[in-house]
Design an enzyme around this catalytic site. Sequence first.
Site, PDB file in Angstrom:
ATOM      1  N   GLY A  60      -4.976   4.250   2.766  1.00  0.00           N
ATOM      2  CA  GLY A  60      -5.906   3.344   3.424  1.00  0.00           C
ATOM      3  C   GLY A  60      -7.060   2.885   2.543  1.00  0.00           C
ATOM      4  O   GLY A  60      -7.800   1.976   2.909  1.00  0.00           O
ATOM      5  N   ARG A 100      -1.195  -4.783  -5.078  1.00  0.00           N
ATOM      6  CA  ARG A 100       0.046  -3.995  -5.045  1.00  0.00           C
ATOM      7  C   ARG A 100       1.056  -4.735  -4.174  1.00  0.00           C
ATOM      8  O   ARG A 100       0.723  -5.202  -3.074  1.00  0.00           O
ATOM      9  CB  ARG A 100      -0.224  -2.576  -4.505  1.00  0.00           C
ATOM     10  N   GLN A 200      -0.639  13.474  -4.442  1.00  0.00           N
ATOM     11  CA  GLN A 200      -1.568  13.189  -3.350  1.00  0.00           C
ATOM     12  C   GLN A 200      -1.540  14.279  -2.282  1.00  0.00           C
ATOM     13  O   GLN A 200      -2.555  14.558  -1.648  1.00  0.00           O
ATOM     14  CB  GLN A 200      -1.237  11.839  -2.679  1.00  0.00           C
ATOM     15  N   ASP A 241       3.202   2.594   4.962  1.00  0.00           N
ATOM     16  CA  ASP A 241       2.641   1.427   4.281  1.00  0.00           C
ATOM     17  C   ASP A 241       3.079   0.156   4.989  1.00  0.00           C
ATOM     18  O   ASP A 241       2.307  -0.792   5.101  1.00  0.00           O
ATOM     19  CB  ASP A 241       3.055   1.439   2.817  1.00  0.00           C
ATOM     20  N   ASN A 251       7.360   3.876   3.284  1.00  0.00           N
ATOM     21  CA  ASN A 251       6.270   4.816   3.038  1.00  0.00           C
ATOM     22  C   ASN A 251       6.509   5.469   1.679  1.00  0.00           C
ATOM     23  O   ASN A 251       7.530   5.249   1.030  1.00  0.00           O
ATOM     24  CB  ASN A 251       6.204   5.860   4.166  1.00  0.00           C
ATOM     25  N   LYS A 252       5.542   6.246   1.271  1.00  0.00           N
ATOM     26  CA  LYS A 252       5.588   6.948  -0.019  1.00  0.00           C
ATOM     27  C   LYS A 252       6.979   7.516  -0.286  1.00  0.00           C
ATOM     28  O   LYS A 252       7.607   8.094   0.593  1.00  0.00           O
ATOM     29  CB  LYS A 252       4.552   8.075   0.035  1.00  0.00           C
TER      30      LYS A 252
END
Lengths: 343, 343
Positions: A60, A100, A200, A241, A251-252
Amino acid sequence: MRRADAGLGFLLTYENVARYDAGEVFILDRRKYPATVEYVRCRDYTEVARAITEMVTQSGGPWMAAALGMVGAARAVRGMSPEAAQAELERATYALSHARPTTSQRMVAHVERIRAVAVEALRAGRDPEAAALAHVEAQREARYHRSRQIATRAVELLPDQCTIMTQCFAETLIGFVLLVAQEQGKGISLIAPETRPYLQGARLTASVAVEIGVPVTLITDNMPGYVLSQGKVDAFICAADVITLDGHVVNKIGTFQIALAAHFHSVPFYVLGTPAAQNPTIETVKIEERDSNEVLHAMGVRTAKESVRGYYPAFDITPPQLVSAVVTGQGVFSPYNLRQHFS
Amino acid sequence: MRRADAGLGFLLTYENVARYDAGEVFILDRRKYPATVEYVRCRDYTEVARAITEMVTQSGGPWMAAALGMVGAARAVRGMSPEAAQAELERATYALSHARPTTSQRMVAHVERIRAVAVEALRAGRDPEAAALAHVEAQREARYHRSRQIATRAVELLPDQCTIMTQCFAETLIGFVLLVAQEQGKGISLIAPETRPYLQGARLTASVAVEIGVPVTLITDNMPGYVLSQGKVDAFICAADVITLDGHVVNKIGTFQIALAAHFHSVPFYVLGTPAAQNPTIETVKIEERDSNEVLHAMGVRTAKESVRGYYPAFDITPPQLVSAVVTGQGVFSPYNLRQHFS
């Protein structure tokens, strides 16, 4: 009035994501936290965009950083001709939203609104910086309120004693799941995969849990399948995402593998967030590929021989058949019926 | 005559796994390779057992290290009374085979044979050290020949141009797959997950490929699912720490997740090795849990805040429904019909 970020701990407090000061944006360097607390100083929107591209902040974080970069742009155009000011704000909008690729459609909509506020102020003879900043601060408050609302719905799906697994950074949505569960007296604990190559999970998610006071166990990215097989996880929960209207979750990298293992072991997978009207199907989403050099290093140390190549896709795609529910600000939906969210 | 390890490169050459010298065993420290080439000196079998426990060597390495540790024990008992010698050799057998729990049943059978050779030599008035060493060297040669034979069968299952994915360390079995494929003129390339926390994939597997001259791409452990979704992998191939007779595959943590993703994307999963007669069912296998501190560090650097806990299961279990075939020295078998291997 109590701020919407109250209780979320250091990492998720507004000012520790990114702060604005007289045209400059100071972004917490999440690549280094918690080893060091450092802010990257961005003197204009191009430096903010570069910081987002270089993952000074992620999840975020770019939402906030780009917004404040746009406030800086609104300050910089004061005194320009209307035409020059508009052109500059358009350049800023493009640069900040396209830092991005995977999230650019959603970021355009976000940054575009701030641009519109600045332009309207300019036309009305008001200060564009002040107007943009007031808008961003209100949006930020609203965003955190919405995150809490979504998280509260998700917590309703959890048993009173629960262990959840997440993937990548537990940004506000997962942070609020932990916070709201605690407020409701639920005994919640978290299992976090470390999320290589940027770690992360180890560096950020585990820190969020510690800062909120939730027990957290760190595992490596090859362990979720085994941990899910042991029956100790009540739900796999993550933000995304992009959630496309046809029910795919971007997502990741790693989310798909965990979702698949959760499905195999009958553990529900809840995705928290807002479906992207800009992405009707998964074909509209571009998966970002990042510098493969990152894969060849861990905590700054080279892992493999020099002649070894790396490959670094930053996200993956989980198809709707592996998603138990999408939790939005409007309710809990089947991934096959996301248009209902908008009705 | 050409040695069975010819062409396998530095890491898989006999002397670079472990070497014996007058009662002492020198084991390549695979925890540090390729950053440094260091041998851990073990002066007796207890030090060899400790080195195995501490993962100085792993995968097929303990097979060799324990064998040479037993040769050292056979040297040390010279001059003892027959009773004392036998008791000492029994202690050595236990210590060397139980250094790690998941593979202890198989290691007992291996080390027990060397003990029997040494005892027989003692009874016949021959030198137990020389007898044990000759036995170990013959076994080593036979083992590498068998690995080549299994790998050759596996290569027959691959197309002429192929990309394979493996997990953890490409020990002799996978090393021979790469070597034999090259000898047969097949264009083979390898995708290796890094295999946290010890990074055997990044440090060892990628090095083996480089040393054999096979193109290798390194990914992190959260990426196999996405890479498999792209249709670029022809087969997922790995060896196993244990293949139970009921078709379960116990291998380095992460194997299950990859097998599941391979199955989802219709990529075959071939397991190379010998079913363990000592393990008729998966219930007989104990999954080793290692020091969780490893999970909290990467390349020696702490990743998470001090109060974060780690969890480190070293292996996982892949059920037979995710295994396409088990390739043994006897042939290619269904995981549901492994008893055929023994008939």
